[in-house]
Design an enzyme around this catalytic site. Sequence first.
Site, PDB file in Angstrom:
ATOM      1  N   GLU A   1       3.379  -9.880  11.279  1.00  0.00           N
ATOM      2  CA  GLU A   1       3.010  -9.280   9.986  1.00  0.00           C
ATOM      3  C   GLU A   1       4.266  -8.835   9.240  1.00  0.00           C
ATOM      4  O   GLU A   1       4.438  -9.133   8.072  1.00  0.00           O
ATOM      5  CB  GLU A   1       2.056  -8.109  10.229  1.00  0.00           C
ATOM      6  CG  GLU A   1       1.411  -7.572   8.968  1.00  0.00           C
ATOM      7  CD  GLU A   1       0.421  -6.447   9.247  1.00  0.00           C
ATOM      8  OE1 GLU A   1       0.283  -6.031  10.418  1.00  0.00           O
ATOM      9  OE2 GLU A   1      -0.210  -5.964   8.274  1.00  0.00           O
TER      10      GLU A   1
ATOM     11  N   ASP B   1       0.764  -1.242   0.000  1.00  0.00           N
ATOM     12  CA  ASP B   1       0.000   0.000   0.000  1.00  0.00           C
ATOM     13  C   ASP B   1       0.804   1.306   0.000  1.00  0.00           C
ATOM     14  O   ASP B   1       0.580   2.171  -0.818  1.00  0.00           O
ATOM     15  CB  ASP B   1      -0.896   0.051   1.244  1.00  0.00           C
ATOM     16  CG  ASP B   1      -1.786  -1.159   1.388  1.00  0.00           C
ATOM     17  OD1 ASP B   1      -1.726  -2.066   0.537  1.00  0.00           O
ATOM     18  OD2 ASP B   1      -2.561  -1.201   2.349  1.00  0.00           O
TER      19      ASP B   1
HETATM   20  C1  DGY Z   1      -5.101  -2.127   5.004  1.00  0.00           C
HETATM   21  O1  DGY Z   1      -6.213  -1.918   5.480  1.00  0.00           O
HETATM   22  O2  DGY Z   1      -4.056  -1.699   5.466  1.00  0.00           O
HETATM   23  C2  DGY Z   1      -5.016  -2.966   3.814  1.00  0.00           C
HETATM   24  O3  DGY Z   1      -3.713  -3.194   3.431  1.00  0.00           O
HETATM   25  C3  DGY Z   1      -5.808  -2.372   2.681  1.00  0.00           C
HETATM   26  O4  DGY Z   1      -6.047  -3.353   1.775  1.00  0.00           O
END
Ligand code: DGY
Length: 419
Positions: free
Chosen positions: A391, A164
């Site tokens: 994560e 992202d």
């Molecule tokens: C988040 O909500 O951070 C996700 O990566 C969006 O898809």
Amino acid sequence: MKRNLTKDAIKVLIGNRRKGYTLPTNNKLYPAQWNWDSVFIALGYSYFNFDYALTEINTLLNGQWKDGMVPHILFHDKNTNYYPNHTAWNCGNKIRSSGITQPPILASIFKKILYQNKLTNKQNKQAKKIIEKILKYHLWFIKYRDPKKTGLISILHPWESGYDNSPIWDEPMKKVKIEKNLKYKRGDNKVIDPEFRPLDVDYDRYVSIKNHLKKQKYNPKIIYKTSMFNVVDIGFNSIFLKANKDLLELLKKYNLNLSKIDKFIKKSENQIMKLYDFKTKSFFSKDVKNKKKINIPSITNFFVLYADIKNEKFNRQIIKDLKKYNKGIKYIFSSIKPNHKSFEEKRYWRGPVWINCNWFIYQGLKSKDKLFSKIIKKKTINLIKKTGFNEYYSCKNGKPFGANNFSWSAALYLDLIND
Ligand code: DGY
């Protein structure tokens, strides 16, 4: 007492499992089904419960849109604090969903699952149906994300990449005008320390792009031309190329029509190589919207190895570059090269180590540099052994960031130790 990591990995996946699908983590950060998370998760299930693997994929494909798109999020549970939730997106076919997609890893991982297991007749019939849906998904990409028939596909929102807030998007994102009087409430930075998450200004732009796509009713023909963000990314295209190659094999095996996929592969293979400059030894993605080149040293550029390009000289050069990418760094691979100005040790996709990136690179290297691939596998497993299924991690000291009990880290651990 020595921990049994295999048992722990299974526990994470089962713990995150809901009715027919699995959450990316058990805290409240991601309370829905995410496209690429779900596919990695299915691979993890395939090592201990084949039915769970098939169910996970079938649920994901139940959310497929009529035009073929498989959304990036499926909102099975409507009562959550996640933003943007199903009302903010306001779309979906049989299941409420987001209006964009995510890296199409399904064909490749489904092929891996199929080739590693013996299927019953009934499962084989199910598999054929799944492959038909994946074909529809890939044809959607080819038709709507490469309307000019260049051999490379675009993403229309940074969220489609899965990485992202990567610095790859910094320049195109700077050009995105933030909507006036934007009103929304982030949920993510209440669950996770904001220093690990994207900035508010990033979210303002994510939401502005999303609102704009919504106004166009997600019409795939229109949004290709009008989206505030349109990028041809190396990593994303490499994943798609590999997925097309794997899909082609599956289409042959199940006697399905492969001509369009075959044609696209040939074009795509040449075009992806052109995104590398031998002289400067660097990769370029394309900001289609602003007609600019993007040159950011990101691990996702090295997904070209995963694409299995049939050119030894090219692959050898990329491996040479990769060996320099994290020289002197203890925990590999940082999502961004540590000496780059955009690198941030802790912030999501701006520096931390992600297990799925290591996995793509490992898969890509297996047939090209066995020794190096084994080193990467070992280092990845050791990182997980150190602090568990997180994560993401610091490349400097291996410290965990973001959510724990992270499904794809657990799933890919199971794949790595069995691969
Ligand atoms: C988040 O909500 O951070 C996700 O990566 C969006 O898809």
